[in-house]
Design a protein around this motif. Structure first.
Motif, PDB file in Angstrom:
ATOM      1  N   UNK A  59     -44.874 -22.650 -19.249  1.00 18.37           N
ATOM      2  CA  UNK A  59     -45.134 -22.997 -20.644  1.00 18.37           C
ATOM      3  C   UNK A  59     -44.280 -22.158 -21.583  1.00 18.37           C
ATOM      4  N   UNK A  60     -44.244 -20.851 -21.355  1.00 21.73           N
ATOM      5  CA  UNK A  60     -43.519 -19.963 -22.260  1.00 21.73           C
ATOM      6  C   UNK A  60     -42.014 -20.194 -22.159  1.00 21.73           C
ATOM      7  N   UNK A  61     -41.506 -20.440 -20.952  1.00 29.22           N
ATOM      8  CA  UNK A  61     -40.075 -20.704 -20.816  1.00 29.22           C
ATOM      9  C   UNK A  61     -39.685 -22.021 -21.491  1.00 29.22           C
ATOM     10  N   UNK A  62     -40.538 -23.023 -21.393  1.00 27.96           N
ATOM     11  CA  UNK A  62     -40.252 -24.286 -22.075  1.00 27.96           C
ATOM     12  C   UNK A  62     -40.307 -24.086 -23.592  1.00 27.96           C
ATOM     13  N   UNK A  63     -41.289 -23.315 -24.050  1.00 24.76           N
ATOM     14  CA  UNK A  63     -41.365 -22.965 -25.469  1.00 24.76           C
ATOM     15  C   UNK A  63     -40.103 -22.233 -25.919  1.00 24.76           C
ATOM     16  N   UNK A  64     -39.641 -21.308 -25.089  1.00 22.01           N
ATOM     17  CA  UNK A  64     -38.437 -20.549 -25.443  1.00 22.01           C
ATOM     18  C   UNK A  64     -37.237 -21.469 -25.597  1.00 22.01           C
ATOM     19  N   UNK A  65     -37.120 -22.446 -24.686  1.00 24.53           N
ATOM     20  CA  UNK A  65     -35.979 -23.363 -24.765  1.00 24.53           C
ATOM     21  C   UNK A  65     -36.103 -24.305 -25.964  1.00 24.53           C
ATOM     22  N   UNK A  66     -37.248 -24.955 -26.092  1.00 23.42           N
ATOM     23  CA  UNK A  66     -37.396 -25.987 -27.124  1.00 23.42           C
ATOM     24  C   UNK A  66     -37.475 -25.407 -28.529  1.00 23.42           C
ATOM     25  N   UNK A  67     -38.228 -24.324 -28.688  1.00 27.31           N
ATOM     26  CA  UNK A  67     -38.481 -23.783 -30.029  1.00 27.31           C
ATOM     27  C   UNK A  67     -37.516 -22.649 -30.369  1.00 27.31           C
TER      28      UNK A  67
ATOM     29  N   UNK B  78     -46.511 -27.437 -32.103  1.00 28.16           N
ATOM     30  CA  UNK B  78     -47.935 -27.459 -31.746  1.00 28.16           C
ATOM     31  C   UNK B  78     -48.166 -27.908 -30.309  1.00 28.16           C
ATOM     32  N   UNK B  79     -47.108 -28.325 -29.605  1.00 24.64           N
ATOM     33  CA  UNK B  79     -47.233 -28.580 -28.169  1.00 24.64           C
ATOM     34  C   UNK B  79     -47.337 -27.278 -27.391  1.00 24.64           C
ATOM     35  N   UNK B  80     -46.971 -26.175 -28.040  1.00 24.22           N
ATOM     36  CA  UNK B  80     -46.895 -24.893 -27.345  1.00 24.22           C
ATOM     37  C   UNK B  80     -47.771 -23.809 -27.958  1.00 24.22           C
TER      38      UNK B  80
ATOM     39  N   UNK C 205     -50.324 -13.499 -19.297  1.00 26.62           N
ATOM     40  CA  UNK C 205     -49.368 -12.752 -20.117  1.00 26.62           C
ATOM     41  C   UNK C 205     -47.946 -12.997 -19.621  1.00 26.62           C
ATOM     42  N   UNK C 206     -47.044 -13.270 -20.569  1.00 27.62           N
ATOM     43  CA  UNK C 206     -45.638 -13.508 -20.246  1.00 27.62           C
ATOM     44  C   UNK C 206     -44.772 -12.737 -21.236  1.00 27.62           C
ATOM     45  N   UNK C 207     -43.919 -11.869 -20.714  1.00 30.02           N
ATOM     46  CA  UNK C 207     -42.986 -11.108 -21.540  1.00 30.02           C
ATOM     47  C   UNK C 207     -41.598 -11.716 -21.429  1.00 30.02           C
ATOM     48  N   UNK C 208     -41.026 -12.104 -22.570  1.00 30.89           N
ATOM     49  CA  UNK C 208     -39.644 -12.575 -22.619  1.00 30.89           C
ATOM     50  C   UNK C 208     -38.760 -11.461 -23.143  1.00 30.89           C
ATOM     51  N   UNK C 209     -37.669 -11.227 -22.443  1.00 34.03           N
ATOM     52  CA  UNK C 209     -36.637 -10.280 -22.875  1.00 34.03           C
ATOM     53  C   UNK C 209     -35.406 -11.126 -23.193  1.00 34.03           C
ATOM     54  N   UNK C 210     -35.055 -11.181 -24.486  1.00 33.29           N
ATOM     55  CA  UNK C 210     -34.033 -12.115 -24.939  1.00 33.29           C
ATOM     56  C   UNK C 210     -32.997 -11.430 -25.813  1.00 33.29           C
ATOM     57  N   UNK C 211     -31.921 -12.144 -26.043  1.00 33.34           N
ATOM     58  CA  UNK C 211     -30.807 -11.661 -26.851  1.00 33.34           C
ATOM     59  C   UNK C 211     -30.514 -12.678 -27.942  1.00 33.34           C
TER      60      UNK C 211
END
Length: 250
Positions: free
Chosen positions: A135-143, A153-155, A203-209
């Motif tokens: 869910x979080x990875x899809x949110x990261x890509x789409x949003x 609101x899908x996420x 819990x999901x931690x994203x480390x991004x740039x």
């Protein structure tokens, strides 16, 4: 001893006890360091631990373990004149700390939501880790990366969205108002690359740039419930232009 226990034991001796000899017990000879506070190798870490002042302490908030990666979220007291909220990410190999990344930001006493930057649920639930991660990875890509806010609101839950970013109030309206204010200041939320997704339970931690008016590292911790994101903690850290070593922050 599992990896979570190992990291807690090692960091407790290094930064709780301020014991330089703990480097010999817990740190790999080829230790890679991505923090701007120290160079690669165990001797650089030994030097850092040796200079920690009296009164230095770490206040833990939560731990997320995922395979060989273990993430800590908490507050350091004594690194500077004010406490620092931190995410630390360690890679464990053969029973040793083999790699480390971090991000730090000052504690803000009065936040938009009234929540602190670290309070809230302190342990992962027994939720399905891979569902939370997906869910979080899809949110990261789409949003976050594609900026398609039509599916927000899908996420993110429309009923409960607890916010720990000090400048954003709770709920989608709170996030929207903060994002609009940041944009007016030339600080658009731009996510370019997600480097790690460390997940345990809900819990999901994203480390991004990306960019936030300047090149930054985004560290976002999300809590998932009922198929939606319901809580968020973060640190947004500028990427130093000239690190003292070649590894960068990722």
């Amino acid at each position: 001893m599992n990896n979570k226990e190992l990291v807690l034991k090692a960091t407790g001796e290094l930064f709780g006890d301020r014991d330089p000899s703990a480097v010999d017990r817990w740190v790999a000879p080829d230790y890679r360091q991505h923090s701007s506070l120290a160079a690669d190798g165990p001797e650089a870490l030994r030097g850092l631990v040796s200079t920690l002042p009296e009164g230095f302490r770490y206040e833990p908030a939560r731990v997320v373990a995922d395979g060989d990666l273990v993430a800590l979220h908490g507050v350091y007291h004594g690194f500077g004149p004010q406490p620092l909220v931190a995410f630390d990410l360690f890679r464990v190999r053969d029973g040793k700390l083999a790699e480390h990344w971090d991000a730090l930001t000052p504690v803000v006493e009065r936040t938009a939501s009234g929540r602190s930057q670290t309070d809230g649920q302190d342990k992962p639930s027994d939720a399905d880790t891979e569902q939370s991660r997906a869910l979080v990875l899809e949110f990261a890509q789409r949003i976050l990366q594609d900026a398609d806010y039509s599916v927000l609101t899908d996420y993110i839950s429309t009923e409960t969205y607890l916010q720990h970013n000090p400048e954003a109030a709770d709920g989608l309206d709170g996030f929207g108002a903060a994002a609009a204010r940041w944009a007016s200041e030339g600080k658009n939320l731009v996510y370019k690359t997600v480097h790690n997704a460390v997940a345990e339970g809900d819990l999901v931690l994203l480390q991004s740039e990306g960019e936030f008016g300047e090149p930054v590292a985004y560290w976002d911790l999300f809590r998932v419930d009922g198929g939606r994101i319901v809580e968020h903690w973060d640190v947004i850290a500028p990427i130093p232009a000239d690190l003292p070593h070649a590894n960068g922050v990722f």
